[in-house]
Motif scaffolding. Sequence first.
Motif, PDB file in Angstrom:
ATOM      1  N   ILE A   1      45.992 160.386  41.779  1.00 34.39           N
ATOM      2  CA  ILE A   1      45.546 159.330  42.690  1.00 34.39           C
ATOM      3  C   ILE A   1      46.717 158.471  43.151  1.00 34.39           C
TER       4      ILE A   1
ATOM      5  N   GLU B   1      49.560 160.393  45.347  1.00 37.65           N
ATOM      6  CA  GLU B   1      49.108 160.718  46.700  1.00 37.65           C
ATOM      7  C   GLU B   1      48.840 159.458  47.518  1.00 37.65           C
ATOM      8  N   SER B   2      48.394 158.398  46.873  1.00 42.39           N
ATOM      9  CA  SER B   2      48.227 157.134  47.570  1.00 42.39           C
ATOM     10  C   SER B   2      49.570 156.592  48.040  1.00 42.39           C
TER      11      SER B   2
ATOM     12  N   ALA C   1      50.673 158.403  51.092  1.00 45.47           N
ATOM     13  CA  ALA C   1      49.949 157.968  52.279  1.00 45.47           C
ATOM     14  C   ALA C   1      50.411 156.596  52.753  1.00 45.47           C
ATOM     15  N   LEU C   2      50.855 155.768  51.828  1.00 42.82           N
ATOM     16  CA  LEU C   2      51.370 154.443  52.168  1.00 42.82           C
ATOM     17  C   LEU C   2      52.776 154.500  52.751  1.00 42.82           C
TER      18      LEU C   2
ATOM     19  N   ILE D   1      44.201 150.197  48.807  1.00 38.44           N
ATOM     20  CA  ILE D   1      45.164 150.529  47.760  1.00 38.44           C
ATOM     21  C   ILE D   1      44.375 151.059  46.566  1.00 38.44           C
ATOM     22  N   PRO D   2      45.017 151.775  45.652  1.00 36.44           N
ATOM     23  CA  PRO D   2      44.298 152.252  44.461  1.00 36.44           C
ATOM     24  C   PRO D   2      44.108 151.126  43.446  1.00 36.44           C
TER      25      PRO D   2
ATOM     26  N   VAL E   1      40.272 159.642  46.406  1.00 41.48           N
ATOM     27  CA  VAL E   1      41.448 160.303  46.970  1.00 41.48           C
ATOM     28  C   VAL E   1      41.345 160.369  48.492  1.00 41.48           C
TER      29      VAL E   1
ATOM     30  N   LEU F   1      41.882 156.836  50.053  1.00 41.98           N
ATOM     31  CA  LEU F   1      43.274 156.393  49.946  1.00 41.98           C
ATOM     32  C   LEU F   1      44.220 157.210  50.805  1.00 41.98           C
ATOM     33  N   SER F   2      43.766 158.334  51.330  1.00 40.39           N
ATOM     34  CA  SER F   2      44.621 159.141  52.198  1.00 40.39           C
ATOM     35  C   SER F   2      44.810 158.500  53.573  1.00 40.39           C
TER      36      SER F   2
ATOM     37  N   PRO G   1      45.189 154.778  54.273  1.00 40.23           N
ATOM     38  CA  PRO G   1      45.188 153.384  53.810  1.00 40.23           C
ATOM     39  C   PRO G   1      45.276 152.339  54.916  1.00 40.23           C
TER      40      PRO G   1
ATOM     41  N   TYR H   1      35.695 149.706  49.098  1.00 37.44           N
ATOM     42  CA  TYR H   1      36.920 150.059  48.393  1.00 37.44           C
ATOM     43  C   TYR H   1      38.054 149.069  48.666  1.00 37.44           C
TER      44      TYR H   1
END
Length: 492
Positions: free
Chosen positions: A136, A139-140, A143-144, A433-434, A459, A462-463, A465, A475
């Motif tokens: 998580i 990969e977050s 994406a950020l 964000i996670p 997931v 968060l892909s 963001p 979320y």
Amino acid sequence: MSLSLPFDTTYARLPDRFFARVSANPVSAPRLIKLNAGLAAELGLDPEWLASPDGVDMLAGRRMPEGVEPIAQAYAGHQFGQFVPQLGDGRAMLIGEVVDRDGVRRDIQLKGSGPTPFSRRGDGRAALGPVLREYILSESMHALGIPTTRALAAVTTGETVVRETFLPGAVFTRVASSHVRVGTFQYFAARKDAEAIRVLADYMIERHYPEVAGAAEPYRSFLTQVVDRQADLIARWLLIGFIHGVMNTDNMSIAGETIDYGPCAFMDAFDPATVFSSIDQFGRYAYGRQPSIGLWNLTRLAETLLPLFSDDEPAAIATAQEVLGAFGPRFEATFHRGLRRKAGLSTEEEGDIELVRGLLDLMTANQADFTLVFRHLADAALGPDHDEAVRSRFIDPTAYDKWAVEWRQRLARDPQDPEARRDAMRAANPAFIPRNHRVEAVIRAAVDRDDFQPFEELVQVLSKPYQDQPDHAAYMDPPALEERVLRTFCGT
């Protein structure tokens, strides 16, 4: 298992003392939880084969295809300031390197695949929770837009591991530009193996910094490049509220990527003293201390390179000090540029950083959520009619009101169109964000109920963001008081 994989492990062609050869370790019933098919294709790997029984066997470390010869890398490290001369991959093995579709060489490593010669009496296994957390978080971060290792796959092993209790076992497949760390150089420095340090430096220059190979002082230029990448990386951590949690020298990548997502976390309410890691009892790796620790770690790297700078020790130390002296200005330039972007400033004025730091101080005093204040500030940049979403994040909303007067006076001197400013701010300030409570809820569902749907959904959210996702707006929310996660734990 006859598939030919495009592996070419250059690290395994270094001298034998750089690694140990390891074998696959049997597990009873591997099961694929998640395959990052897009990343697999990027790496030139067949997603369908990876999801097949033979592919899952490899991802679990159960059996290796013909020609795959895994290794465990040797390294040392300072752990919470205390030097440990031998660490190494105690629960991981590098199964190969591939050249991706952009021509970049990348490592593929299994974490939790079983014991190695560096296990130090450990079982070499990983529990499911830390595997999902690393999937998580990494990969977050990708994406950020933060340089990071990536997640290729997560599998369960069908076995249990013993930590404080019995937990389902799992293996994580990590992709990295390389796995060489500051601690890798320290490993050879501790053994006074100057030749190995030179070989390792030459290898890293060829692999990551080929532009410095022809420099008059290539090893000085190499350190300069590493310092620059780390300064930029840590600045970018701070700009999104990320806390690594365990910035040991064996967790600092020479390639400049975020690596080792153990007790890491994202802040909710802003406070520079924030610590989540259960093992960081004295706040060594608190959010606000990450730049100084980054420089401390780089100083340890520079110490190992002194023999490569000059045979004259005072001259070598002077070179190292000069290069390290550039860390602070580089960090500040990247961090300040990012703060301006977050606050909607496209030009520079002398008081800009003090203005934004004033907002951060008010956020600390008012327990305001770091991510949402800046996200909503993008809408507030359109005018006072859009202030309420920001104001509501402060215990005392009038604190924001006073600051906003000065902010809008500054915006009036900035040439951006209000709509363009809002769009630029939204591109710099994520909505998603996670958050710790979400990650923990996902782990509990998987561990306690074998339910991976919450993991899949998180997931997916968060892909993207920086995008509005109305169907998943919940979320964005910080945790309720009873949902707060105050401590995170190392996977070992």
